[in-house]
Design an enzyme around this catalytic site. Structure first.
Site, mmCIF file in Angstrom:
data_model
loop_
_atom_site.group_PDB
_atom_site.id
_atom_site.type_symbol
_atom_site.label_atom_id
_atom_site.label_comp_id
_atom_site.label_asym_id
_atom_site.label_seq_id
_atom_site.Cartn_x
_atom_site.Cartn_y
_atom_site.Cartn_z
ATOM 1 N N SER A 65 30.986 6.555 10.380
ATOM 2 C CA SER A 65 31.284 7.127 11.682
ATOM 3 C C SER A 65 31.088 6.162 12.850
ATOM 4 O O SER A 65 31.802 5.184 12.968
ATOM 5 C CB SER A 65 30.409 8.373 11.839
ATOM 6 O OG SER A 65 30.787 9.096 12.955
ATOM 7 N N ASP A 282 35.209 8.637 18.157
ATOM 8 C CA ASP A 282 34.357 7.667 17.471
ATOM 9 C C ASP A 282 35.067 7.184 16.202
ATOM 10 O O ASP A 282 36.222 7.533 15.955
ATOM 11 C CB ASP A 282 32.960 8.248 17.189
ATOM 12 C CG ASP A 282 32.990 9.329 16.129
ATOM 13 O OD1 ASP A 282 34.075 9.881 15.875
ATOM 14 O OD2 ASP A 282 31.933 9.623 15.544
ATOM 15 N N GLU A 378 27.169 18.811 20.445
ATOM 16 C CA GLU A 378 26.085 17.918 20.818
ATOM 17 C C GLU A 378 26.547 17.147 22.046
ATOM 18 O O GLU A 378 27.761 16.965 22.260
ATOM 19 C CB GLU A 378 25.778 16.959 19.668
ATOM 20 C CG GLU A 378 25.230 17.689 18.457
ATOM 21 C CD GLU A 378 24.888 16.749 17.310
ATOM 22 O OE1 GLU A 378 23.704 16.600 17.017
ATOM 23 O OE2 GLU A 378 25.808 16.162 16.723
ATOM 24 N N ASN A 380 26.631 14.164 22.494
ATOM 25 C CA ASN A 380 27.425 12.988 22.100
ATOM 26 C C ASN A 380 28.885 13.315 21.793
ATOM 27 O O ASN A 380 29.656 12.439 21.392
ATOM 28 C CB ASN A 380 26.760 12.271 20.922
ATOM 29 C CG ASN A 380 26.677 13.132 19.656
ATOM 30 O OD1 ASN A 380 27.454 14.070 19.478
ATOM 31 N ND2 ASN A 380 25.744 12.817 18.776
ATOM 32 N N GLY A 506 18.638 9.740 12.364
ATOM 33 C CA GLY A 506 18.903 10.004 10.949
ATOM 34 C C GLY A 506 20.113 9.242 10.457
ATOM 35 O O GLY A 506 20.534 9.410 9.325
#
Ligand code: G16
Length: 539
Positions: A65, A282, A378, A380, A506
């Site tokens: 990602s 992304d 989120e 982001n 994470g």
């Protein structure tokens, strides 16, 4: 089961000795050369999960990602396109860390018997990968595991992550009343295009949209989608930039949603024109950030919180217009990274409940499913809107009492098809934002006036061992190491309306620090101070 075949295949894909692997925010993610053994073992666990679920297809996505090009990752997708059930993350971690091939075989068999899985029943796995060159060897390790354990499989080759989630759900619902769509990449494009046209309801998208694709898989896939969207009907005028997938080293480099969100500026390699709407995806096209830049006001970003409140406000209005406000519960799910101003806006202005969960769409998705309409993003830019089966049924079957109700119900039905119900999908989310802006006849500046963000800063801190940092209270406080949270609290107390927290990432080998405060200077200063506390405790 043929043990020797299993051991022979496993011997070709060893894990790296001494490395401790963990199923993180989005699966196993690290430097690609640590991963072939992991991919093989993920194949084993995906096959077991499929057998456990009566042969329903399980998805596996090979992607890292937003991470830099040398990284890669492997994650498992459950039958309806959701993230792997949490108990199974522990099984995956256990299997991946088995030290020898013999112990792996033993753990595999033990798991099968403990979970009452018949190894002679059929199982099916579908998989895809992003554009990283390391994906080739990871896919062949995965296929070797599936061959060795007699699992049927389909390689969907290069896909965005949300496309793999879509296909997994389509495979498992094909020919049933819950059929999610045609089982092909073309089916995905046709579904989005058709729903986009329906949701616009004759309106046209105004002006140009510049889409930065992070030089990832989103570029070629968006270009495919644009071929089937009728430009004359929709007015959708898109300029695709940063879609170079031939030079792997430029993936996510100084571009893409993570760059824009963390650096709070446009990618330096393209000059947004003042009147253009811009957005960034992304590396695997599951995150979306909007922005504009003009010479007078500078750069302005509309992140996941803004996309969330835009969706919640639009869908909330439609639900009211359709006369469904008593029947359907709408809620918004955020994480600790959500800007405080967005939470206040959603609770006070939109009058909707907000739930806070730990980071990771797997947590948000689960919480959103508790509502009839669950909006989750989120900050982001990763998120979507999920509708309950009941909500989707009502949109289709309720008899409208007026032309306005009919219009609202038809728009809701179209929106239900447009928004990817399986997981956050930047391309589908982008079409949704374009639909809402067209309905409201809003520019990005109109959208931006809904509320004023508190100045904030996100910092990445490299430490010797990020795993010593443990959190509580939906990641808003550190429970370990002792003393660290007290020091953060003392720092925060020195500012008037400020908030800050730290947690271990994470997906990266680092900690993240978030701070927001009344002024830009204070937010930056607080983030720097908290980052130095983390650095000191982590050294
Ligand atoms: C993944 C997860 C997101 C999460 C992000 C960062 O995104 O899917 O839910 O917000 O990682 O997580 P962390 O802060 O734990 O590193 P992506 O786009 O990288 O798959």
């Amino acid at each position: 089961m043929d043990d020797s075949k299993f051991l022979e295949a496993s011997a070709k894909h060893p894990i790296v000795e001494g490395h401790v692997y963990k199923y993180g925010t989005a699966g196993f993610r690290m430097k690609a050369d640590l991963l072939p053994g992991v991919s093989f073992r993920v194949g084993l666990i995906a096959g077991l999960r499929s057998r456990k679920l009566n042969g329903q297809a399980i998805g596996v996505m090979i992607t890292a990602s937003h991470n830099p090009a040398p990284d890669n990752g492997v994650k498992i997708v459950d039958p309806m396109g959701e993230m792997l059930e949490q108990d199974w993350e522990a099984h995956a971690t256990l299997l991946v860390n088995a030290p020898t091939h013999e112990e792996l075989l033993e753990t595999y068999k033990k798991l099968a018997s403990q979970l009452k899985i018949d190894l002679n029943t059929p199982g099916r796995v579908v998989y895809g990968r992003d554009t990283r060159p390391s994906g080739h060897s990871l896919v062949s390790a995965l296929a070797d595991a599936l061959e060795a354990t007699g699992i049927e499989y389909t390689d969907y080759k290069i896909l965005t992550t949300p496309q793999l989630h879509y296909l997994t759900r389509c495979v498992n619902t094909e020919g049933t009343p819950k059929a999610y769509g045609e089982v092909s990449e073309a089916g995905y494009y046709n579904k989005l295009s058709e729903a986009f046209v329906r949701a616009l309801r004759g309106r046209k998208v105004q002006g140009q949209l510049i889409v930065d694709c992070a030089n990832g898989v989103g570029g070629p896939k968006l270009n495919e989608l644009l071929k089937v969207i009728p430009k004359d009907v929709t007015g959708f005028n898109v300029k695709v930039v940063n879609d170079d997938v031939l030079r792997p080293e430029v993936l996510n480099l100084d571009c893409g949603a993570d760059f824009v969100k963390t650096k709070q500026r446009a990618p330096p390699n393209f000059k947004p024109t003042p009147e253009a709407r811009c957005c960034s995806l992304d590396g695997d096209a599951d995150r979306l950030i909007y922005y504009w830049a003009d010479p007078d006001s500078g750069f302005f970003m509309l992140d996941g919180d803004r996309i969330s409140s835009l969706n919640a406000s639009f869908i909330g209005d439609l639900v009211r217009s359709a006369g469904l406000e008593e029947e359907l519960r709408i809620g918004v799910v955020q994480t600790a990274y959500a800007n405080g101003a967005s939470t206040t806006y959603i609770e006070k202005n939109l009058q909707l409940p907000v739930v806070c969960t730990p980071t990771g769409v797997k947590h948000l998705h689960h919480a959103a499913c508790q509502f009839d309409v669950g909006v989750y993003f989120e900050a982001n830019g990763h998120g979507t809107v999920v509708f309950s089966q009941e909500a989707l049924r009502v949109f289709r079957e309720k008899k409208p009492q007026s032309p306005a109700q009919k219009d609202a119900l038809e728009t809701l039905a179209a929106v239900g098809d447009l928004i990817n119900q399986t997981v956050g999908d930047a391309i589908s989310d982008m079409l949704m934002v374009e639909v809402i802006l067209a309905h409201k006849a809003w520019s990005l500046k109109d959208w931006a006036t809904t509320y004023t963000d508190l100045p904030n800063r996100l910092v990445r801190v490299e430490v010797a061992n990020k795993d010593i940092f443990e959190t509580t209270d939906a990641e808003r406080r550190l429970s370990h190491p002792p003393g660290a949270q007290d020091e953060i609290d003392q720092c925060v107390r020195k500012y008037t309306t400020a908030r800050s927290f730290a947690r271990a990432s994470g997906t990266e080998n680092a900690c993240r620090v978030y701070a927001e405060a009344a002024t830009r200077h204070e937010a930056d200063e607080l983030a720097t101070k908290v980052a130095s506390i983390i650095k000191q405790y982590g050294s």
